[in-house]
Every structure is written in C-alpha cells, then in structure tokens.
Design an enzyme around this catalytic site. Structure first.
Site, PDB file in Angstrom:
ATOM      1  N   HIS A 231     -18.044  41.634  49.291  1.00 52.16           N
ATOM      2  CA  HIS A 231     -16.885  41.016  48.659  1.00 52.16           C
ATOM      3  C   HIS A 231     -15.681  40.975  49.604  1.00 52.16           C
ATOM      4  O   HIS A 231     -14.558  40.788  49.161  1.00 52.16           O
ATOM      5  CB  HIS A 231     -16.490  41.782  47.394  1.00 52.16           C
ATOM      6  CG  HIS A 231     -17.521  41.755  46.318  1.00 52.16           C
ATOM      7  ND1 HIS A 231     -18.632  42.562  46.340  1.00 52.16           N
ATOM      8  CD2 HIS A 231     -17.613  41.014  45.178  1.00 52.16           C
ATOM      9  CE1 HIS A 231     -19.363  42.332  45.255  1.00 52.16           C
ATOM     10  NE2 HIS A 231     -18.768  41.393  44.547  1.00 52.16           N
TER      11      HIS A 231
ATOM     12  N   GLN B 248     -16.754  32.626  43.586  1.00 58.48           N
ATOM     13  CA  GLN B 248     -16.056  33.783  43.034  1.00 58.48           C
ATOM     14  C   GLN B 248     -15.571  34.696  44.151  1.00 58.48           C
ATOM     15  O   GLN B 248     -14.471  35.243  44.090  1.00 58.48           O
ATOM     16  CB  GLN B 248     -16.985  34.527  42.075  1.00 58.48           C
ATOM     17  CG  GLN B 248     -16.247  35.458  41.140  1.00 58.48           C
ATOM     18  CD  GLN B 248     -17.135  35.894  39.993  1.00 58.48           C
ATOM     19  OE1 GLN B 248     -18.047  36.703  40.184  1.00 58.48           O
ATOM     20  NE2 GLN B 248     -16.877  35.373  38.800  1.00 58.48           N
ATOM     21  N   PHE B 249     -16.402  34.829  45.172  1.00 59.28           N
ATOM     22  CA  PHE B 249     -16.025  35.485  46.429  1.00 59.28           C
ATOM     23  C   PHE B 249     -16.618  34.647  47.555  1.00 59.28           C
ATOM     24  O   PHE B 249     -17.720  34.107  47.413  1.00 59.28           O
ATOM     25  CB  PHE B 249     -16.557  36.921  46.506  1.00 59.28           C
ATOM     26  CG  PHE B 249     -15.912  37.861  45.518  1.00 59.28           C
ATOM     27  CD1 PHE B 249     -14.783  38.589  45.857  1.00 59.28           C
ATOM     28  CD2 PHE B 249     -16.438  38.005  44.245  1.00 59.28           C
ATOM     29  CE1 PHE B 249     -14.181  39.432  44.938  1.00 59.28           C
ATOM     30  CE2 PHE B 249     -15.844  38.848  43.325  1.00 59.28           C
ATOM     31  CZ  PHE B 249     -14.712  39.571  43.664  1.00 59.28           C
ATOM     32  N   ALA B 250     -15.909  34.556  48.657  1.00 56.59           N
ATOM     33  CA  ALA B 250     -16.396  33.752  49.773  1.00 56.59           C
ATOM     34  C   ALA B 250     -17.766  34.216  50.247  1.00 56.59           C
ATOM     35  O   ALA B 250     -18.570  33.419  50.734  1.00 56.59           O
ATOM     36  CB  ALA B 250     -15.395  33.804  50.933  1.00 56.59           C
ATOM     37  N   ASP B 251     -18.055  35.485  50.086  1.00 53.52           N
ATOM     38  CA  ASP B 251     -19.351  36.037  50.501  1.00 53.52           C
ATOM     39  C   ASP B 251     -20.513  35.312  49.821  1.00 53.52           C
ATOM     40  O   ASP B 251     -21.586  35.153  50.385  1.00 53.52           O
ATOM     41  CB  ASP B 251     -19.427  37.529  50.137  1.00 53.52           C
ATOM     42  CG  ASP B 251     -18.186  38.290  50.541  1.00 53.52           C
ATOM     43  OD1 ASP B 251     -18.283  39.163  51.412  1.00 53.52           O
ATOM     44  OD2 ASP B 251     -17.108  38.018  49.972  1.00 53.52           O
ATOM     45  N   PHE B 252     -20.280  34.876  48.562  1.00 52.46           N
ATOM     46  CA  PHE B 252     -21.364  34.288  47.770  1.00 52.46           C
ATOM     47  C   PHE B 252     -21.720  32.875  48.227  1.00 52.46           C
ATOM     48  O   PHE B 252     -22.695  32.299  47.755  1.00 52.46           O
ATOM     49  CB  PHE B 252     -20.985  34.258  46.288  1.00 52.46           C
ATOM     50  CG  PHE B 252     -20.748  35.620  45.688  1.00 52.46           C
ATOM     51  CD1 PHE B 252     -21.139  36.779  46.352  1.00 52.46           C
ATOM     52  CD2 PHE B 252     -20.130  35.747  44.458  1.00 52.46           C
ATOM     53  CE1 PHE B 252     -20.916  38.030  45.805  1.00 52.46           C
ATOM     54  CE2 PHE B 252     -19.900  36.995  43.896  1.00 52.46           C
ATOM     55  CZ  PHE B 252     -20.304  38.144  44.576  1.00 52.46           C
TER      56      PHE B 252
ATOM     57  N   GLU C  86     -25.014  29.020  42.973  1.00 50.64           N
ATOM     58  CA  GLU C  86     -24.066  28.362  43.870  1.00 50.64           C
ATOM     59  C   GLU C  86     -24.629  27.088  44.483  1.00 50.64           C
ATOM     60  O   GLU C  86     -23.914  26.090  44.646  1.00 50.64           O
ATOM     61  CB  GLU C  86     -23.638  29.331  44.985  1.00 50.64           C
ATOM     62  CG  GLU C  86     -22.667  30.416  44.549  1.00 50.64           C
ATOM     63  CD  GLU C  86     -23.341  31.595  43.856  1.00 50.64           C
ATOM     64  OE1 GLU C  86     -22.626  32.492  43.361  1.00 50.64           O
ATOM     65  OE2 GLU C  86     -24.596  31.612  43.811  1.00 50.64           O
TER      66      GLU C  86
END
Length: 666
Positions: free
Chosen positions: A472, A427-431, A405
């Site tokens: 996630h 892909q997910f905001a968490d990442f 990222e």
C-alpha cells in the site's frame, strides 16, 4: 432438377426467405474464397502470417448478420467473416495485411489487430482477454445513453482460461450489460486440447456461476447460429443483460499456418471435414432448390473477380516510407489544450480537498464522464474523496466496481470507444499491477495502432510515509513513464493537483494521475474555488539560486523544501517536475546550464527510476556545463517496510541533505 446430395448437418430454415438464405451462403463463401487465396499468397511470401478461420465461417457470419450495423462487434483471429459481412472494401483489407498505408494500422500491426469506428468493429490484441472487458464498457455506454444496442465479443476456448474472461463476465452480470459473449470452441488452443484447458463438461456451464443465461450452438450450422442470434439480440435490446454462447466448431488449419495440424488425430479431422459449414449448407440449398449449380458458379466467379481486383489494387499501392515524425506524432491523440485561468485567489484547502473539488467540477462540466472504482459510491472511497458524489451525480456515473482492476480498466477503454470519458480510481496505486496489461498494451497503444484515443484517467493514490507496508506504499510511476502512449502526472501541491487533474480529464489520451497519500491531509494551500486548468509538460521553479539544481516531484518536493529551509546557505534552483510524461526538459537543461550542478531526488528506489533517465539526459545535453557529476538520491533497493523506523530508513528523505552537501563540495 433438385440435388440429392445429403447434408451432415440438419438445417431448418423456419421462416427465412430465399433472399436471406442466399445472403447467408454468399456471406460465408466470401471469407472462404479469400482465405484460399491468402494461403496461396502466404506460400508465395506475399503475406507474412495468417490465422485461418476455415471451418468456422458460420459463426462470424451468423453473429454479424444478426446484429445491426451500428452495433459493435469485437472479433478475433478467425473472424474474417465479421469484416467481410460488415462490407469493408477488400482492397483495404488486403492493404492491411500487406502493411500498406491504405490499411487500418499504417503498417504498424498485422492481420486482425485493428479496429474501425466506420464499421463498428474493435479488433483484438494478442493478449486475447482485454477485449472482453472493453465490450463491457461499450455496452455500459449503451445503457447509460439508452441506446438499446447489443455488443458482441468473441473469444476462443483457450481465452476463457484468462482472468479477463471471468472478470468481464462478472462485471457484465453485476451491471446487467447487453453483451453477448461468443466462445468459439474449436477444440484446441494452438495445440493444447480442451481436455487440458478446462475441466467442466461445457464452457457454457460457466454462465451459471455468474447468473448469466448460456447456450450451446452448433457453430457449423449457419441457420442455427443466425436464427438464435437474431432472437437473443432482440431480447437483449429489450431487456439489457449478458448472455454466454458456446459455439461448437473446429478449425481445419493450424493455429496459424506455420504451426500445422500434426497434433490433431486424422480421424478427428475427417469427422469435422464432413461437417464443413459451407459445403453442407450449399448442399442443403441445392436440395431445397434455392440455389442452382449455375448460381453457385456465378457467385464464386464474382467473388474471385472481386478478390483479384482488390489484390491488384492493393498491390499497386505505394510501399510505406518510414518517417520518424509521422510515427512519433501518432503515439498520442491530438489535444488542443484550452487554458482556463482562475479568477480568484481561493481558499486554504488540503491536497485531498483539491482533488475532490477538481473531480466534482469535472463531473459537472463533462456530462459523459463516469468514475469507477472500489467503494467510491456511498462509502466515498478509501480516502473519502468521492464522498457525496452519488447524491449529486447518481450511481450510474459514480460506480462501485467488483474487485477486478483489469476488467474495469478495459471497461473504461470501452466507454472511450463509445465516445465517453472515464476515470478509474485504483484504491491504492499498488493494485494497478492487477490491471497492468490493459493499461500498457491496450490503452497506451490504441491510438498508434488504429487511431483510437483512450480517454481514460487512472487515479493512483501512492507513496510511503504512512506506515502502510509493501502493498500500500509503492510509488510506481516508472512502470508507466517507460510506455509510449501514456501520460504521467505527479503533483506536489493542492493548486497543481486540481488544475492538472482538470487537464488530465480533458485530454483524450490515457493519463496516470499520481496522488501521494502522505500529502492528502498534511499539505494545504490557497486554491481557487472555480474550475481552472494547468498545462502538461511545464515544470514549476519553486526556488531560484545559482549553486545547484534540485530536480524532484511528489512528496520529495516537500523533503527538498524542508532541507533548504534548514540550510539557508544553500542557494539552489528547485524544480518541481509536476508531469513526468510529458517532461519539461527545457526547464531542466536551462537550470543545469546556469548552476553547473544537478541532484535528482525521488521517492522510488534507484534502479530503473525517473532519476536515472534524467541523469543520463543531463549528461548528454549539459555535460560541458557541469562542475560535478550528476547525483541521484533514491530510496533503498528493498520493498517498502511497515514499521516506522524501517520505513524512515528506507526513504530517501533521510540522506538527501548529506548527498546535497557532497555535490556542492565536489
């Protein structure tokens, strides 16, 4: 009469003419004489800090002279020779170092922490690593535009330990980007020797792991640096690919002047003093008869005179006068919003369809727009939002990325510097935490620091309600609303999602665009089929009432709507913020002054969230109108659990009605 002074470095001029040989010498001499003057000014307290490149001039000069003036270079602390070889007027450099308005950062950043499109230089930030990925983005733009240009980026041996270095090399290799990665291995990362920085014999060996050609050069030999760089640059222009070069060198001063060099063994300093790149090259030219002592004295006199004149001119410039309006206006790049009104009522589509439709139409509208993310190409993304995009736009513009990222956010910044637009899909905001540094320290600060916009949209599939667990399900908007320079958008309806996404892509500033996963396929609305925009900073008043103001955003808007539907006796203003930065404070204050009561609902946990700031703002601006304390309703102060019954307990949704009644009954 030829000189008989021996050189500690073996030089081979090959087919270089005398004019070039002298130009190389003068180009190294200039930064050395500037640095010697800077050390005097530092002792006099006329500059605040200095990172010396004495002993490393051959690298900066050799690399810069080998590149074309329209090719980007991304230098570091010790690369004064890059700036002088690109012929930046010395007065502007001295203005920069003294914090004058004539510099490149208006007194906002120091030394070499700046860039300039005029000279195709992109300066570093203190975190070192991000510039490597930015170089990838600039090089990607060269490939996409068929410009056949090389991008050169510098790092030190210490910087190669950062994850950004490995991510950038991997991306450059996978995408075959025309980047020359230049490692200045001067033996120490501040005081930490190379033996404590890496275990391999040579840093150039790391190129093998990424399938990159790598070379080791004598960084003190200007002819070796310049000659090899000329060949490599020409080769990369013809066949775009990354190359890694390790320059063996040494810095004769401390990491910065205050740190000194006591940690360096004295015999090592003497060994490298004998390899001084300028003294040795001067002796070589004297022996060759290309340079005379008289010429050398004349060069030095001319350069010193230029330095003194530039210093005097910079010193005569007025000091910066602090002006809050100037500072605030420069945080964001100017944006002339163009409102495009839809002409039809449209069709009933899902939230996810609106996002996909908005992306597709923006890709059609902006031919220089590139989307990057994991699995977004043929697979269509984790949520199938970009399904079919490759067939329409091609893999050059819809790019699968490695799982890195940080480098991809940096590459997006590089595309922006090169005049393109970029969308990065997390892909997910968490990442996003893996790309946090370049977002908050590079994208957010570039316009304020050196007037460079960051034309990047980062899409953030977020939120709970889908039993996805702690990694996630986060809604982490508060990480970014705190950072000046970023814009944060968080729609709750398909119509808003499409229109606000179009605006986000048009905006030359960085935008975090939050898309709640639980809304993707559960919320439908009539959305115009054609392209349209919605302005930032305008909240939506979904319901009007007189008893209380409900302020919320994202999925929580639908929780509030459900609650009001089940409690028809509650007469409330319901405000959907839509954008969190900029924020529509006028709508909030107007409603609260009317109703006298306010409750703020957010999905995020309480402490440090948006609700806290909104509550404080209401208390400061509407206190005399309030009939009850402002109430915040948020989720539990825990990570987000997986199993449904725990997730339901975690979310603020279940306690909103009770808290709403409590404020009304106060």
């Amino acid at each position: 009469m030829l000189s008989s002074i021996k050189s500690a470095i073996h030089f081979d001029k090959k087919n270089l003419d005398n004019k070039t040989l002298l130009q190389l010498y003068k180009s190294m001499l200039k930064p050395r004489l500037i640095e010697e003057k800077m050390l005097i000014l530092l002792r006099q307290g006329k500059v605040s800090k200095w990172f010396s490149g004495i002993g490393q001039e051959a690298i900066s000069v050799g690399v810069t002279m080998a590149l074309n003036p329209d090719e980007f270079i991304l230098p570091m602390h010790r690369n004064l020779g890059v700036f002088t070889t690109r012929e930046i007027p010395l007065q502007r450099l001295f203005s920069q170092w003294q914090g004058k308005a004539n510099g490149f950062t208006k007194g906002r950043d120091r030394s070499f922490h700046f860039g300039t499109q005029e000279y195709n230089i992109v300066g570093m930030i203190s975190h070192l690593g991000p510039q490597l990925g930015v170089a990838d983005g600039i090089a990607l733009a060269s490939n996409l535009k068929n410009k056949n240009q090389v991008t050169a980026v510098f790092t030190g041996e210490g910087g190669t330990s950062e994850g950004d270095f490995h991510e950038a090399l991997n991306v450059a290799a996978v995408w075959q980007l025309p980047v020359i990665f230049c490692i200045e291995n001067n033996g120490y990362g501040l005081s930490t020797p190379t033996s404590e920085q890496y275990f391999c014999k040579d840093l150039a060996d790391r190129g093998k792991g990424y399938g990159i050609d790598s070379f080791i050069l004598d960084g003190n030999n200007i002819l070796e640096v310049y000659g090899k760089m000329l060949k490599l640059a020409e080769s990369v222009r013809k066949r775009p690919r990354p190359i890694l070069i390790e320059f063996k060198t040494f810095r004769m001063r401390g990491h910065e002047e205050a740190s000194g060099t006591k940690y360096v063994p004295s015999d090592l300093i003497k060994e490298w003093e004998a390899k001084d790149p300028i003294n040795n090259y001067r002796n070589y030219l004297l022996n060759l008869g290309v340079l005379s002592t008289e010429q050398d004295n004349q060069f030095q006199t001319e350069i010193k005179s230029e330095i003194d004149a530039a210093l005097k001119a910079a010193g005569a410039e007025e000091e910066i006068i602090a002006d809050a309006s100037v500072e605030l206006n420069d945080v964001y790049a100017p944006y002339d919003y163009q409102h495009i009104e839809p002409k039809s009522s449209g069709e009933d589509i899902r939230f996810i369809d609106a996002i996909s439709q908005g992306l597709r139409q923006s890709m059609q509208r902006h031919k220089d727009l590139v989307i990057m993310g994991q699995d977004i190409a043929e697979y269509g993304g984790a949520f199938k939002i970009t399904e079919g995009f490759v067939a329409e736009f091609g893999k050059e513009r819809v790019r699968n990325t490695p799982i890195c990222e940080s480098a991809i956010v940096e590459a997006a910044m590089g595309l922006s510097i090169a005049g393109m637009k970029a969308i990065v899909e997390m892909q997910f905001a968490d990442f996003v935490s893996s790309g946090f540094n370049p977002i908050v320290n590079y994208l957010a600060k570039s316009h304020y620091r050196w007037n460079e916009n960051a034309d990047v949209v980062i899409r953030m599939p977020c939120g709970a309600g889908v039993a996805a667990g702690p990694f996630h399900s986060q809604t982490n908007e508060a990480w970014f609303t705190k950072t000046p320079g970023l814009k944060v958008v968080y729609p709750a309806f398909p119509y808003d999602a499409k229109g606000l996404l179009a605006t986000a892509i048009n905006d030359p500033n960085s935008v975090l665009f939050f898309e709640h996963k639980a809304l993707y396929r559960s919320i439908r609305q009539e959305v115009p089929a054609e392209y349209f925009t919605i302005p930032f900073g305008q909240a939506a008043l979904l319901k009007e009432g007189k008893d209380i103001t409900i302020i919320t955003y994202g999925a929580a808007v639908h929780w509030a709507l459900d609650t009001l539907a089940n409690n028809e006796d509650i007469d409330a203003d319901l405000i959907d913020l839509r954008t969190l930065q900029p924020l529509d404070t006028d709508a909030i204050f107007k409603s609260v002054k009317k109703t006298g009561r306010a409750i703020i609902l957010q999905e995020d946990s309480m402490f440090g969230g948006i609700a806290s700031d909104l509550s404080a703002m209401i208390m400061e601006h509407c206190f005399e109108y309030l009939d009850a304390p402002v109430k915040r309703v948020a989720s539990m102060e825990t990570p987000i659990p997986f199993i449904n019954q725990l997730e339901d307990q975690y979310l603020a949704k279940g306690k909103f009605e009770t808290e709403l009644r409590a404020v009304l009954n106060y």
